[in-house]
Design an enzyme around this catalytic site. Structure first.
Site, PDB file in Angstrom:
ATOM      1  N   HIS B  56       0.825  -1.210   0.000  1.00 57.74           N
ATOM      2  CA  HIS B  56       0.000   0.000   0.000  1.00 57.74           C
ATOM      3  C   HIS B  56       0.860   1.263   0.000  1.00 57.74           C
ATOM      4  O   HIS B  56       0.408   2.333   0.386  1.00 57.74           O
ATOM      5  CB  HIS B  56      -0.906   0.027   1.234  1.00 57.74           C
ATOM      6  CG  HIS B  56      -1.727  -1.210   1.405  1.00 57.74           C
ATOM      7  ND1 HIS B  56      -2.570  -1.657   0.425  1.00 57.74           N
ATOM      8  CD2 HIS B  56      -1.822  -2.095   2.421  1.00 57.74           C
ATOM      9  CE1 HIS B  56      -3.159  -2.779   0.842  1.00 57.74           C
ATOM     10  NE2 HIS B  56      -2.716  -3.064   2.042  1.00 57.74           N
ATOM     11  N   HIS B 218      -7.031  -4.550  -1.031  1.00 50.72           N
ATOM     12  CA  HIS B 218      -6.296  -5.812  -1.045  1.00 50.72           C
ATOM     13  C   HIS B 218      -6.620  -6.635  -2.275  1.00 50.72           C
ATOM     14  O   HIS B 218      -6.468  -7.849  -2.277  1.00 50.72           O
ATOM     15  CB  HIS B 218      -6.605  -6.632   0.201  1.00 50.72           C
ATOM     16  CG  HIS B 218      -6.153  -5.960   1.444  1.00 50.72           C
ATOM     17  ND1 HIS B 218      -7.010  -5.306   2.285  1.00 50.72           N
ATOM     18  CD2 HIS B 218      -4.920  -5.815   1.970  1.00 50.72           C
ATOM     19  CE1 HIS B 218      -6.315  -4.789   3.284  1.00 50.72           C
ATOM     20  NE2 HIS B 218      -5.060  -5.081   3.121  1.00 50.72           N
TER      21      HIS B 218
END
Lengths: 198, 330
Positions: B56, B218
């Site tokens: 991320h 995700h």
């Protein structure tokens, strides 16, 4: 009666079967999770075997608490704390006895399963590892083979369920039709137990 | 799938070594997976610690530095870090004024940070935790693990970081962090699935002519799939989804966040549409941030986060910050 060496053999067998099945666990995790369950479990159990080999604990309880602590330290995700808690709690219930009976193992694991449910705030039917653990532990009072069979069936029974916990829950109805990877890996623990008991 | 990596097993460690080489102002412990500002612990200051799965970037390691986080703990790709990392990091940054854990609402992150908080407290570190759960794509019900934490994490880390910099006590920093969470909502859209290094193929199939609405960070599918929409339509859909749940009486901070593979050209164009729809809905914009901040590897797409701010939150947002991923004002 089961001694510490038996429990080390169990953890070693669990590591081996997770190693063999890692790709399948990751495949199961792909449509409803993030495709890393096999890798994560592999990393954790590899570390468990290494730790147990380096300093073999003297009692069954110590084998399980050591393995649980190692899983928490090396797996990450939800699986680390949940599997770690399962084994640690079971190990604590077994206490410091040199040898334990199959029935003592069953009640230790039952306490571990309760702790998993509390930590995850989940119950059977939520499409989680509990759907394999609960029937597995229940059948343990009959035999190790029966436990492996029941846990395996429990894992398969997660296919038509809708996930209510973990990352799969975000899929809602789209989680239906896929086996829960956590239930699948839980069934492998019982398969390994049946294997070393032979 | 071609990737700029050696092998999947060392992706995180390799990235941390590279980060260390690029940022001498940080101490990057690649072995124990802890990123700490070099001047930590800062005397008299509450410490901020966050972490989560890798993939991320720049979240969270890229937000370590003056005005934001004191430490970050990166896990494996999309997998939460383990408690040992957080306990080590907390000990490294605690100046005796306590540590605030900023946790995104994912089961793994929640459980590991919870265990870490207990362990750190056993070692005498005062710990408070704030849970970020801003994603309106997840309906908050007993049928899910609750709303995911996404873009608002950046707002929490920046604003709480500024509060800590000003010397506010732990309870006050924690309260401000909670206020930011309560005032923030996000919605994400995927134009393509992402590819994790371990799997090497896209995490879900998204046909060329379709997009996924309400996606998380995700690579997990969202709440609905539709035929591809224009930037204008996506902005209308996303902002309306947020405004169904948040009725800003005050100006908002806007984050138009790229998921990793969408160029700034598209993100700026999308931001123009977001501004248009906010104008149409009568929502005043105080500040806007556009870029890749809370990414999902190579996923194409974007998310919008709005945070309603009063004078104090806005002042803290504007305060100086100096991190690899966010810097202004000094």
């Amino acid at each position: 009666m089961l001694d510490a060496a038996f429990f080390v053999r169990w953890m070693t067998a669990a590591a081996a079967v997770i190693d063999r099945e890692a790709d399948r666990l990751t495949e199961l995790d792909s449509p409803i999770g993030d495709a890393d369950h096999g890798k994560n479990m592999q990393r954790g159990f590899t570390a468990v075997v290494k730790t147990l080999a380096a300093e073999p604990p003297a009692t069954p309880g110590a084998v399980l608490t050591t393995a649980g602590r190692q899983l928490i330290s090396s797996v990450g995700g939800a699986s680390g704390p949940l599997y770690g808690t399962l084994l640690r709690r079971a190990g604590k219930v077994l206490g410091e006895a040199d040898r334990v009976s199959a029935e003592e193992l069953r009640s230790g694991l039952a306490a571990g399963v309760d702790a998993v449910g509390q930590l995850g705030g989940s119950a059977p039917g939520d499409k989680t590892m509990l759907d394999a653990l609960v029937p597995g532990v229940t059948a343990l009072s009959a035999s190790f083979d029966a436990a492996a069979e029941a846990a395996g069936q429990g894992a398969l029974a997660t296919v038509p369920m809708q996930a209510r916990k973990g990352r799969a829950s975000y899929l809602g109805e789209r989680s239906i039709g896929h086996q829960d990877p956590g239930a699948a890996s839980s069934a492998l623990l019982f398969a390994a137990l049946a294997e070393v008991a032979k | 799938m071609k990737m700029l990596i050696n092998v999947a097993e060392t992706v995180v460690a390799d990235a941390l070594r590279g980060m260390a080489a690029a940022h001498p102002e940080l101490v990057v412990d690649a072995e124990n997976r802890v990123i700490v500002r070099r001047d930590a612990p800062v005397e008299g200051k509450v410490a901020l610690l966050s972490g989560g799965g890798s993939g991320h970037e720049p979240l969270h390691g890229g937000f370590v530095g003056p005005g934001m986080l004191d430490a970050a703990c990166p896990g494996e790709v999309f997998t939460s870090p383990v408690p040992d990392q957080m306990v080590r990091a907390a000990a490294a940054v605690d100046s005796g004024n306590g540590v605030l854990f900023i946790v995104k609402n994912y089961t793994g992150d929640v459980l590991n940070f919870q265990m870490a908080a207990e362990l750190a407290q056993d070692e005498g570190v005062q710990v408070a935790s704030v849970l970020v759960n801003d994603d309106v794509a997840v309906t908050d019900s007993t049928f899910t693990a609750g709303r995911r934490g996404t873009g608002a994490t950046l707002f929490v880390e920046k604003i709480a970081g500024a509060a800590a910099d000003e010397g506010m006590p732990l309870e006050r920093v924690e309260a401000l962090a909670r206020q930011v969470v309560a005032s923030s909502r996000s919605f994400g859209v995927a134009l393509s699935a992402c590819t994790t290094p371990a799997k090497g193929s896209p995490t879900f199939d998204l046909p060329a002519g379709e997009l996924e609405l309400g996606v998380g960070i995700h690579g997990e599918p969202g709440r609905e799939r539709r035929a591809m929409m224009t930037s204008r339509e996506i902005a209308d859909f996303s902002v309306d989804a947020i405004l169904e749940d948040l009725d800003p009486k005050l100006p908002v901070l806007v984050l138009v966040n790229g998921m990793g593979a969408t160029p700034l050209l598209e993100l700026y164009g999308f931001n123009a549409e977001v501004r248009r729809v906010l104008d149409e809905r009568g929502v005043a914009v105080a500040r806007t941030l556009v870029g890749n901040y809370v990414t999902s590897l190579d996923m194409a797409g974007c998310s919008v986060t709005l945070c309603q701010v009063d004078g104090e939150l806005l002042r803290l947002w504007d305060a100086p910050v100096q991190t690899p991923g966010l810097r202004w004002g000094r």
